[in-house]
Design a protein around this motif. Sequence first.
Motif, PDB file in Angstrom:
ATOM      1  N   THR A 173      89.092  -4.693 -13.209  1.00 37.86           N
ATOM      2  CA  THR A 173      89.888  -4.471 -11.999  1.00 37.86           C
ATOM      3  C   THR A 173      90.134  -5.750 -11.214  1.00 37.86           C
ATOM      4  O   THR A 173      90.931  -5.762 -10.278  1.00 37.86           O
ATOM      5  CB  THR A 173      89.182  -3.470 -11.048  1.00 37.86           C
ATOM      6  N   THR A 174      89.447  -6.830 -11.583  1.00 39.63           N
ATOM      7  CA  THR A 174      89.444  -8.040 -10.763  1.00 39.63           C
ATOM      8  C   THR A 174      90.585  -8.999 -11.079  1.00 39.63           C
ATOM      9  O   THR A 174      91.244  -9.524 -10.188  1.00 39.63           O
ATOM     10  CB  THR A 174      88.092  -8.761 -10.903  1.00 39.63           C
ATOM     11  N   GLY A 175      90.808  -9.260 -12.375  1.00 38.16           N
ATOM     12  CA  GLY A 175      91.750 -10.313 -12.745  1.00 38.16           C
ATOM     13  C   GLY A 175      91.016 -11.638 -12.787  1.00 38.16           C
ATOM     14  O   GLY A 175      89.888 -11.696 -13.292  1.00 38.16           O
ATOM     15  N   PRO A 176      91.599 -12.731 -12.270  1.00 43.37           N
ATOM     16  CA  PRO A 176      90.847 -13.991 -12.211  1.00 43.37           C
ATOM     17  C   PRO A 176      89.507 -13.764 -11.515  1.00 43.37           C
ATOM     18  O   PRO A 176      89.424 -13.024 -10.535  1.00 43.37           O
ATOM     19  CB  PRO A 176      91.755 -14.910 -11.392  1.00 43.37           C
ATOM     20  N   SER A 177      88.450 -14.393 -12.032  1.00 42.04           N
ATOM     21  CA  SER A 177      87.087 -14.131 -11.567  1.00 42.04           C
ATOM     22  C   SER A 177      86.950 -14.184 -10.048  1.00 42.04           C
ATOM     23  O   SER A 177      87.660 -14.933  -9.367  1.00 42.04           O
ATOM     24  CB  SER A 177      86.123 -15.145 -12.188  1.00 42.04           C
ATOM     25  N   LEU A 178      86.013 -13.416  -9.526  1.00 37.93           N
ATOM     26  CA  LEU A 178      85.789 -13.364  -8.085  1.00 37.93           C
ATOM     27  C   LEU A 178      85.376 -14.705  -7.493  1.00 37.93           C
ATOM     28  O   LEU A 178      85.444 -14.889  -6.272  1.00 37.93           O
ATOM     29  CB  LEU A 178      84.723 -12.306  -7.763  1.00 37.93           C
ATOM     30  N   PHE A 179      84.929 -15.643  -8.321  1.00 40.33           N
ATOM     31  CA  PHE A 179      84.589 -16.951  -7.751  1.00 40.33           C
ATOM     32  C   PHE A 179      85.847 -17.672  -7.256  1.00 40.33           C
ATOM     33  O   PHE A 179      85.762 -18.595  -6.438  1.00 40.33           O
ATOM     34  CB  PHE A 179      83.794 -17.812  -8.732  1.00 40.33           C
ATOM     35  N   ARG A 222      92.825 -12.988  -1.355  1.00 37.77           N
ATOM     36  CA  ARG A 222      93.278 -13.091  -2.748  1.00 37.77           C
ATOM     37  C   ARG A 222      93.818 -11.758  -3.274  1.00 37.77           C
ATOM     38  O   ARG A 222      93.654 -10.716  -2.658  1.00 37.77           O
ATOM     39  CB  ARG A 222      92.135 -13.601  -3.633  1.00 37.77           C
ATOM     40  N   ARG A 223      94.476 -11.860  -4.439  1.00 42.86           N
ATOM     41  CA  ARG A 223      94.975 -10.680  -5.130  1.00 42.86           C
ATOM     42  C   ARG A 223      93.993 -10.243  -6.210  1.00 42.86           C
ATOM     43  O   ARG A 223      93.156 -11.027  -6.663  1.00 42.86           O
ATOM     44  CB  ARG A 223      96.327 -10.980  -5.800  1.00 42.86           C
ATOM     45  N   PHE A 224      94.131  -8.988  -6.646  1.00 39.74           N
ATOM     46  CA  PHE A 224      93.285  -8.428  -7.687  1.00 39.74           C
ATOM     47  C   PHE A 224      94.145  -7.721  -8.727  1.00 39.74           C
ATOM     48  O   PHE A 224      95.248  -7.250  -8.429  1.00 39.74           O
ATOM     49  CB  PHE A 224      92.287  -7.434  -7.085  1.00 39.74           C
ATOM     50  N   ALA A 225      93.621  -7.612  -9.937  1.00 41.92           N
ATOM     51  CA  ALA A 225      94.353  -6.936 -11.018  1.00 41.92           C
ATOM     52  C   ALA A 225      94.668  -5.490 -10.652  1.00 41.92           C
ATOM     53  O   ALA A 225      95.749  -4.969 -10.971  1.00 41.92           O
ATOM     54  CB  ALA A 225      93.554  -7.004 -12.319  1.00 41.92           C
ATOM     55  N   PHE A 226      93.732  -4.804  -9.970  1.00 39.11           N
ATOM     56  CA  PHE A 226      93.917  -3.368  -9.712  1.00 39.11           C
ATOM     57  C   PHE A 226      95.091  -3.077  -8.782  1.00 39.11           C
ATOM     58  O   PHE A 226      95.547  -1.932  -8.704  1.00 39.11           O
ATOM     59  CB  PHE A 226      92.633  -2.740  -9.167  1.00 39.11           C
ATOM     60  N   GLU A 227      95.600  -4.087  -8.073  1.00 39.90           N
ATOM     61  CA  GLU A 227      96.729  -3.863  -7.182  1.00 39.90           C
ATOM     62  C   GLU A 227      97.969  -3.395  -7.942  1.00 39.90           C
ATOM     63  O   GLU A 227      98.858  -2.772  -7.365  1.00 39.90           O
ATOM     64  CB  GLU A 227      97.051  -5.140  -6.407  1.00 39.90           C
ATOM     65  N   ASP A 228      98.025  -3.710  -9.241  1.00 40.51           N
ATOM     66  CA  ASP A 228      99.167  -3.318 -10.064  1.00 40.51           C
ATOM     67  C   ASP A 228      98.914  -2.058 -10.879  1.00 40.51           C
ATOM     68  O   ASP A 228      99.793  -1.626 -11.636  1.00 40.51           O
ATOM     69  CB  ASP A 228      99.544  -4.462 -11.022  1.00 40.51           C
ATOM     70  N   PHE A 229      97.734  -1.452 -10.757  1.00 37.47           N
ATOM     71  CA  PHE A 229      97.423  -0.269 -11.549  1.00 37.47           C
ATOM     72  C   PHE A 229      98.163   0.947 -10.985  1.00 37.47           C
ATOM     73  O   PHE A 229      98.167   1.175  -9.775  1.00 37.47           O
ATOM     74  CB  PHE A 229      95.919   0.013 -11.547  1.00 37.47           C
ATOM     75  N   ALA A 230      98.749   1.728 -11.868  1.00 33.39           N
ATOM     76  CA  ALA A 230      99.565   2.869 -11.439  1.00 33.39           C
ATOM     77  C   ALA A 230      98.756   3.907 -10.673  1.00 33.39           C
ATOM     78  O   ALA A 230      99.268   4.561  -9.762  1.00 33.39           O
ATOM     79  CB  ALA A 230     100.224   3.513 -12.658  1.00 33.39           C
ATOM     80  N   PHE A 231      97.481   4.071 -11.032  1.00 30.48           N
ATOM     81  CA  PHE A 231      96.678   5.123 -10.399  1.00 30.48           C
ATOM     82  C   PHE A 231      96.125   4.697  -9.044  1.00 30.48           C
ATOM     83  O   PHE A 231      95.554   5.517  -8.314  1.00 30.48           O
ATOM     84  CB  PHE A 231      95.515   5.541 -11.310  1.00 30.48           C
ATOM     85  N   PHE A 232      96.296   3.424  -8.687  1.00 32.65           N
ATOM     86  CA  PHE A 232      95.675   2.919  -7.470  1.00 32.65           C
ATOM     87  C   PHE A 232      96.649   2.955  -6.294  1.00 32.65           C
ATOM     88  O   PHE A 232      97.776   2.469  -6.385  1.00 32.65           O
ATOM     89  CB  PHE A 232      95.177   1.487  -7.685  1.00 32.65           C
ATOM     90  N   ASP A 233      96.202   3.504  -5.166  1.00 33.22           N
ATOM     91  CA  ASP A 233      97.010   3.596  -3.955  1.00 33.22           C
ATOM     92  C   ASP A 233      96.853   2.299  -3.151  1.00 33.22           C
ATOM     93  O   ASP A 233      95.743   1.942  -2.744  1.00 33.22           O
ATOM     94  CB  ASP A 233      96.544   4.795  -3.122  1.00 33.22           C
ATOM     95  N   GLN A 234      97.946   1.594  -2.912  1.00 33.24           N
ATOM     96  CA  GLN A 234      97.891   0.308  -2.205  1.00 33.24           C
ATOM     97  C   GLN A 234      97.288   0.441  -0.804  1.00 33.24           C
ATOM     98  O   GLN A 234      96.679  -0.506  -0.293  1.00 33.24           O
ATOM     99  CB  GLN A 234      99.295  -0.286  -2.095  1.00 33.24           C
ATOM    100  N   ALA A 235      97.443   1.602  -0.199  1.00 34.44           N
ATOM    101  CA  ALA A 235      96.898   1.798   1.149  1.00 34.44           C
ATOM    102  C   ALA A 235      95.380   1.665   1.158  1.00 34.44           C
ATOM    103  O   ALA A 235      94.780   1.311   2.184  1.00 34.44           O
ATOM    104  CB  ALA A 235      97.307   3.167   1.683  1.00 34.44           C
ATOM    105  N   THR A 236      94.756   1.919   0.004  1.00 31.27           N
ATOM    106  CA  THR A 236      93.303   1.822  -0.088  1.00 31.27           C
ATOM    107  C   THR A 236      92.844   0.376   0.073  1.00 31.27           C
ATOM    108  O   THR A 236      91.870   0.086   0.784  1.00 31.27           O
ATOM    109  CB  THR A 236      92.823   2.366  -1.446  1.00 31.27           C
ATOM    110  N   LEU A 237      93.539  -0.551  -0.574  1.00 26.59           N
ATOM    111  CA  LEU A 237      93.193  -1.967  -0.430  1.00 26.59           C
ATOM    112  C   LEU A 237      93.496  -2.446   0.980  1.00 26.59           C
ATOM    113  O   LEU A 237      92.701  -3.201   1.569  1.00 26.59           O
ATOM    114  CB  LEU A 237      93.950  -2.810  -1.452  1.00 26.59           C
ATOM    115  N   THR A 238      94.616  -2.027   1.529  1.00 29.71           N
ATOM    116  CA  THR A 238      94.956  -2.412   2.903  1.00 29.71           C
ATOM    117  C   THR A 238      93.864  -1.982   3.865  1.00 29.71           C
ATOM    118  O   THR A 238      93.439  -2.751   4.742  1.00 29.71           O
ATOM    119  CB  THR A 238      96.298  -1.784   3.325  1.00 29.71           C
ATOM    120  N   ALA A 239      93.351  -0.764   3.676  1.00 30.12           N
ATOM    121  CA  ALA A 239      92.280  -0.260   4.539  1.00 30.12           C
ATOM    122  C   ALA A 239      91.007  -1.072   4.372  1.00 30.12           C
ATOM    123  O   ALA A 239      90.313  -1.384   5.353  1.00 30.12           O
ATOM    124  CB  ALA A 239      92.014   1.215   4.236  1.00 30.12           C
ATOM    125  N   ALA A 240      90.693  -1.453   3.127  1.00 28.94           N
ATOM    126  CA  ALA A 240      89.484  -2.243   2.869  1.00 28.94           C
ATOM    127  C   ALA A 240      89.578  -3.616   3.517  1.00 28.94           C
ATOM    128  O   ALA A 240      88.608  -4.117   4.106  1.00 28.94           O
ATOM    129  CB  ALA A 240      89.257  -2.372   1.369  1.00 28.94           C
TER     130      ALA A 240
END
Length: 375
Positions: free
Chosen positions: A154-160, A220-238
């Motif tokens: 879900t991360t994409g480029p490493s969290l470091f 930063r951005r994450f891989a899961f932002e492009d996943f179809a099942f993921f609601d973008q509002a969830t990341l915005t809230a986090a």
Amino acid sequence: MQHKLMATMAAGLEALTARELQALGFETTTDNGKVFFSGDDQAIATANVWLRTADRIKIIVGQFKATTFDDLFEGVKALPWDQYLPLDAAFPVAGRSVRSTLHAEPDVQAITKKAIVDKLATVYHRRGRLPETGHTYPLEVSILKDIATLTIDTTGPSLFKRGYRIAKGEAPMKENFAAALVMLTNWRPELPFMDPTCGSGTIPIEAALIGLNIAPGLQRRFAFEDFAFFDQATLTAAKDAAMDAADFDRPLDITGCDINQEMIEVSRLNAKQAGLLHNITFKQLAVKDNHPTQPRGVLVANPPYGKRMGELEAARKLYAEMGQIYSQMPGWSKYILTADLGFEKAFGSKATKRRKLYNGSLRTDLFQYWATQRA
């Protein structure tokens, strides 16, 4: 949707990552290089935004025993890939096998890919190849002792990769490893903090992020932002919650020093990119000239290791200078990372405690000298 989740990290940092996840409200179990937890899409967003010491957050799609390629194919095909991958998903499959009957990793990858294609073709009523023209879902098949684990990264480029390091020196330290070094100390934000060999400034910057309670994944951005099942509002809230939790106005006394003025300029560039230039003092100063005036504090250093031919003597001279200066700082706790097991002899005293860590693939030790006097 609930997920089985796995955070991965460098060997030796499992307890730190588990502690971070527990502070975020998750129950955890730990294995070598992995911490397991469960949660929904909010958990994915929260872990990616907040974890300082982890490398990646992965969804565990399934686990099963596989000693033949038929076992692998059928086991992979039985998993609920249609819950995660849309028809046009691009899904590269990485693979590794350790101490397992199926040891040919290219074959393991190919069989896994074919099984997923078969599953999706059946679900989506397609014949032949899938388009794979959409967003990327990085998959991995890992077989350890004949147990296959299928994951989605879900991360994409490493969290470091926090996003602030726009300049670096010869041997840059990963940001999550620097954060781990700070978290392994007894530092609290009300105490002075110093890195006498700061290089590109990573350790002081990570200390400032911790001191101000700024989530490391905020920018930063994450891989899961492009996943179809993921609601973008969830990341915005986090991210909104992380902004609310930050204490941008907390006063900090953090200093980074280096003998090389060019590295001080690099540190300042990186601190400015992180929005922390005014929270950290950077000085061109040799170790032998660095005499903190504060009676108490915490010092974390990652000095040269002397691994190259002809450099060990210079490194040990630096360790001796450190020993002479730091012996006059009884109210300070000192944490010094090096791959030189002769460090204590050169430093001139035995550490209170040693901790084995891996800086990348390099075995190192964190030599800890705890304060012996309270101011």
